[in-house]
Design a protein around this motif. Sequence first.
Motif, PDB file in Angstrom:
ATOM      1  N   CYS A   1       8.901  12.844   4.186  1.00  0.00           N
ATOM      2  CA  CYS A   1       8.135  14.029   3.795  1.00  0.00           C
ATOM      3  C   CYS A   1       8.856  14.799   2.694  1.00  0.00           C
ATOM      4  CB  CYS A   1       7.917  14.949   4.996  1.00  0.00           C
ATOM      5  SG  CYS A   1       6.834  14.264   6.266  1.00  0.00           S
ATOM      6  N   LYS A   2       8.091  15.251   1.738  1.00  0.00           N
ATOM      7  CA  LYS A   2       8.619  16.034   0.635  1.00  0.00           C
ATOM      8  C   LYS A   2       7.512  16.932   0.103  1.00  0.00           C
ATOM      9  CE  LYS A   2      11.192  15.473  -3.716  1.00  0.00           C
ATOM     10  NZ  LYS A   2      11.721  14.507  -4.713  1.00  0.00           N
ATOM     11  N   LYS A   3       7.848  18.169  -0.156  1.00  0.00           N
ATOM     12  CA  LYS A   3       6.901  19.151  -0.683  1.00  0.00           C
ATOM     13  C   LYS A   3       5.647  19.266   0.183  1.00  0.00           C
ATOM     14  CE  LYS A   3       8.497  18.970  -5.468  1.00  0.00           C
ATOM     15  NZ  LYS A   3       8.150  18.842  -6.899  1.00  0.00           N
ATOM     16  N   GLY A   4       5.850  19.150   1.491  1.00  0.00           N
ATOM     17  CA  GLY A   4       4.752  19.381   2.427  1.00  0.00           C
ATOM     18  C   GLY A   4       3.876  18.194   2.739  1.00  0.00           C
ATOM     19  N   VAL A   5       4.136  17.047   2.095  1.00  0.00           N
ATOM     20  CA  VAL A   5       3.319  15.861   2.354  1.00  0.00           C
ATOM     21  C   VAL A   5       4.224  14.683   2.716  1.00  0.00           C
ATOM     22  CG1 VAL A   5       1.524  16.640   0.754  1.00  0.00           C
ATOM     23  CG2 VAL A   5       3.279  15.062  -0.044  1.00  0.00           C
ATOM     24  N   CYS A   6       3.645  13.714   3.404  1.00  0.00           N
ATOM     25  CA  CYS A   6       4.379  12.511   3.802  1.00  0.00           C
ATOM     26  C   CYS A   6       3.879  11.341   2.961  1.00  0.00           C
ATOM     27  CB  CYS A   6       4.144  12.225   5.287  1.00  0.00           C
ATOM     28  SG  CYS A   6       4.788  10.643   5.859  1.00  0.00           S
ATOM     29  N   THR A   7       4.787  10.599   2.362  1.00  0.00           N
ATOM     30  CA  THR A   7       4.427   9.436   1.538  1.00  0.00           C
ATOM     31  C   THR A   7       5.167   8.212   2.053  1.00  0.00           C
ATOM     32  OG1 THR A   7       4.144  10.865  -0.407  1.00  0.00           O
ATOM     33  CG2 THR A   7       4.316   8.492  -0.792  1.00  0.00           C
TER      34      THR A   7
ATOM     35  N   GLY B   1       6.164  16.275  11.764  1.00  0.00           N
ATOM     36  CA  GLY B   1       6.096  17.583  12.400  1.00  0.00           C
ATOM     37  C   GLY B   1       5.305  18.536  11.519  1.00  0.00           C
ATOM     38  N   ILE B   2       4.800  19.605  12.113  1.00  0.00           N
ATOM     39  CA  ILE B   2       4.018  20.589  11.353  1.00  0.00           C
ATOM     40  C   ILE B   2       4.817  21.878  11.242  1.00  0.00           C
ATOM     41  CG2 ILE B   2       1.910  21.976  11.297  1.00  0.00           C
ATOM     42  CD1 ILE B   2       0.523  19.697  12.804  1.00  0.00           C
ATOM     43  N   GLN B   3       5.038  22.311  10.011  1.00  0.00           N
ATOM     44  CA  GLN B   3       5.800  23.532   9.748  1.00  0.00           C
ATOM     45  C   GLN B   3       4.858  24.613   9.228  1.00  0.00           C
ATOM     46  OE1 GLN B   3       8.903  24.101   6.393  1.00  0.00           O
ATOM     47  NE2 GLN B   3      10.099  23.449   8.174  1.00  0.00           N
ATOM     48  N   CYS B   4       4.871  25.756   9.902  1.00  0.00           N
ATOM     49  CA  CYS B   4       3.980  26.860   9.537  1.00  0.00           C
ATOM     50  C   CYS B   4       4.340  27.465   8.193  1.00  0.00           C
ATOM     51  CB  CYS B   4       4.079  27.983  10.568  1.00  0.00           C
ATOM     52  SG  CYS B   4       3.422  27.578  12.168  1.00  0.00           S
ATOM     53  N   ALA B   5       3.315  27.836   7.468  1.00  0.00           N
ATOM     54  CA  ALA B   5       3.513  28.680   6.294  1.00  0.00           C
ATOM     55  C   ALA B   5       3.357  30.129   6.743  1.00  0.00           C
ATOM     56  CB  ALA B   5       2.486  28.350   5.222  1.00  0.00           C
ATOM     57  N   LYS B   6       4.276  30.988   6.330  1.00  0.00           N
ATOM     58  CA  LYS B   6       4.111  32.410   6.620  1.00  0.00           C
ATOM     59  C   LYS B   6       2.936  32.947   5.806  1.00  0.00           C
ATOM     60  CE  LYS B   6       8.935  33.472   7.704  1.00  0.00           C
ATOM     61  NZ  LYS B   6      10.112  34.312   7.357  1.00  0.00           N
ATOM     62  N   LYS B   7       2.332  34.008   6.296  1.00  0.00           N
ATOM     63  CA  LYS B   7       1.169  34.560   5.600  1.00  0.00           C
ATOM     64  C   LYS B   7       1.501  34.939   4.161  1.00  0.00           C
ATOM     65  CE  LYS B   7      -1.453  36.117   9.602  1.00  0.00           C
ATOM     66  NZ  LYS B   7      -2.139  37.235  10.278  1.00  0.00           N
ATOM     67  N   LYS B   8       2.692  35.499   3.958  1.00  0.00           N
ATOM     68  CA  LYS B   8       3.058  35.894   2.594  1.00  0.00           C
ATOM     69  C   LYS B   8       3.483  34.693   1.745  1.00  0.00           C
ATOM     70  CE  LYS B   8       7.847  37.062   3.826  1.00  0.00           C
ATOM     71  NZ  LYS B   8       8.869  38.145   3.846  1.00  0.00           N
ATOM     72  N   GLY B   9       3.626  33.518   2.384  1.00  0.00           N
ATOM     73  CA  GLY B   9       4.018  32.328   1.643  1.00  0.00           C
ATOM     74  C   GLY B   9       2.908  31.322   1.460  1.00  0.00           C
ATOM     75  N   ILE B  10       1.678  31.719   1.792  1.00  0.00           N
ATOM     76  CA  ILE B  10       0.550  30.792   1.707  1.00  0.00           C
ATOM     77  C   ILE B  10       0.334  30.290   0.282  1.00  0.00           C
ATOM     78  CG2 ILE B  10      -1.984  30.672   1.837  1.00  0.00           C
ATOM     79  CD1 ILE B  10      -1.820  32.309   4.390  1.00  0.00           C
TER      80      ILE B  10
ATOM     81  N   ALA C   1       0.853  -1.194   0.000  1.00  0.00           N
ATOM     82  CA  ALA C   1       0.000   0.000   0.000  1.00  0.00           C
ATOM     83  C   ALA C   1       0.881   1.233   0.000  1.00  0.00           C
ATOM     84  CB  ALA C   1      -0.930   0.008   1.212  1.00  0.00           C
ATOM     85  N   ILE C   2       0.314   2.331  -0.448  1.00  0.00           N
ATOM     86  CA  ILE C   2       0.973   3.637  -0.355  1.00  0.00           C
ATOM     87  C   ILE C   2       0.054   4.551   0.447  1.00  0.00           C
ATOM     88  CG2 ILE C   2       1.771   5.678  -1.618  1.00  0.00           C
ATOM     89  CD1 ILE C   2       2.540   3.866  -3.918  1.00  0.00           C
ATOM     90  N   VAL C   3       0.633   5.200   1.450  1.00  0.00           N
ATOM     91  CA  VAL C   3      -0.145   6.122   2.290  1.00  0.00           C
ATOM     92  C   VAL C   3       0.411   7.536   2.109  1.00  0.00           C
ATOM     93  CG1 VAL C   3      -0.976   6.638   4.603  1.00  0.00           C
ATOM     94  CG2 VAL C   3      -0.450   4.266   3.967  1.00  0.00           C
ATOM     95  N   VAL C   4      -0.485   8.463   1.811  1.00  0.00           N
ATOM     96  CA  VAL C   4      -0.117   9.873   1.674  1.00  0.00           C
ATOM     97  C   VAL C   4      -0.806  10.648   2.788  1.00  0.00           C
ATOM     98  CG1 VAL C   4      -0.212  11.931   0.216  1.00  0.00           C
ATOM     99  CG2 VAL C   4       0.195   9.678  -0.824  1.00  0.00           C
ATOM    100  N   VAL C   5      -0.016  11.397   3.555  1.00  0.00           N
ATOM    101  CA  VAL C   5      -0.562  12.192   4.656  1.00  0.00           C
ATOM    102  C   VAL C   5      -0.317  13.665   4.354  1.00  0.00           C
ATOM    103  CG1 VAL C   5      -0.691  12.449   7.157  1.00  0.00           C
ATOM    104  CG2 VAL C   5       0.216  10.328   6.173  1.00  0.00           C
ATOM    105  N   SER C   6      -1.336  14.482   4.534  1.00  0.00           N
ATOM    106  CA  SER C   6      -1.199  15.916   4.286  1.00  0.00           C
ATOM    107  C   SER C   6      -2.042  16.690   5.287  1.00  0.00           C
ATOM    108  CB  SER C   6      -1.636  16.260   2.850  1.00  0.00           C
ATOM    109  OG  SER C   6      -3.003  15.922   2.651  1.00  0.00           O
TER     110      SER C   6
END
Length: 300
Positions: A83-89, A104-113, A58-63
């Motif tokens: 994790c790569k490009k904001g998702v875990c596979t 872990g959860i990494q915040c996006a800055k408001k200007k980087g949303i 199976a492949i599990v993608v978490v976002s």
Amino acid sequence: MTEFIEPKVVIIEEPRQRGLRFRYQCEGRSAGSIPGQSSSAEKKTYPTIKIQNHRGPAIVVVSCVTKDSPHKPHPHALVGKDCKKGVCTVKVKDTSVISFPHLGIQCAKKKGIQESLDLRKSVNVDPFQTGFEFVNSSAEMSVVRLCFQVFLPDGSGKITKVLQPVVSQPIHDKKALNDLVICRVDKSSGRAKGGDEVFILCEKINKDDIGIKFYEERKDGTIEWEAFGEFGAGDVHRQYAIVFKTPEYRNCYINRPVQVFMQLHRPSDAETSEPINFIYMPDDPGKHIVVTVLGYFDSR
């Protein structure tokens, strides 16, 4: 013939709702690991899912997705192992239970949303096909859910079968949530018909995520009645004071004082402050005394 039961995904260990601090990339340190709901110092647990009615590849993608349905991709990224490009596979070979100890959860800055959402779009991770638009508000930025997508092999062995995605309970950013505390009120009683103006001083709150709850309990502890004070965003002063109007009690024609409870209530995670007493008064307490006295003499 054995009846085929369709596989499905269930969460058997939820992530802990509170206690994790979302971190920015510029902080230059680990974002930490999301603990499981039942995790303790003696026994650490982590978010865990089970693929029911399936054991094998199976492949599990978490976002990260938004708290409210329909769940949209959230600009905050998952970081850590796999994790790569904001998702875990995660690719699994022969198991039905998958744990995630390094998320872990990494915040996006408001200007980087938008940049973050564009990155998510580039890898086509949109679990509920809701699009990549996001409402930028402090309430939305301080909470996420984990979404688990599972892909299984078809009859030919190719990973093409997609199971219904599931979402976790909300995970709140520790730095955005303070304990709810009522420090002082200018009055602790009011009319049964409501509408009395009350000033309340409290510990820091989010004006977009706060309510004032009135309620009455039965002797067995169940709630017999509840209602909420009325106020707008402009009635919250610098996140430490609220001016509101009391709600109408369930019976406007009470003939004696009734004690209820009042507390702060945070809708996003259902957290509440310690309750304080509030007394609903008859419109004219003296009238009740006169009627009672007259009734006494009439009965004689």
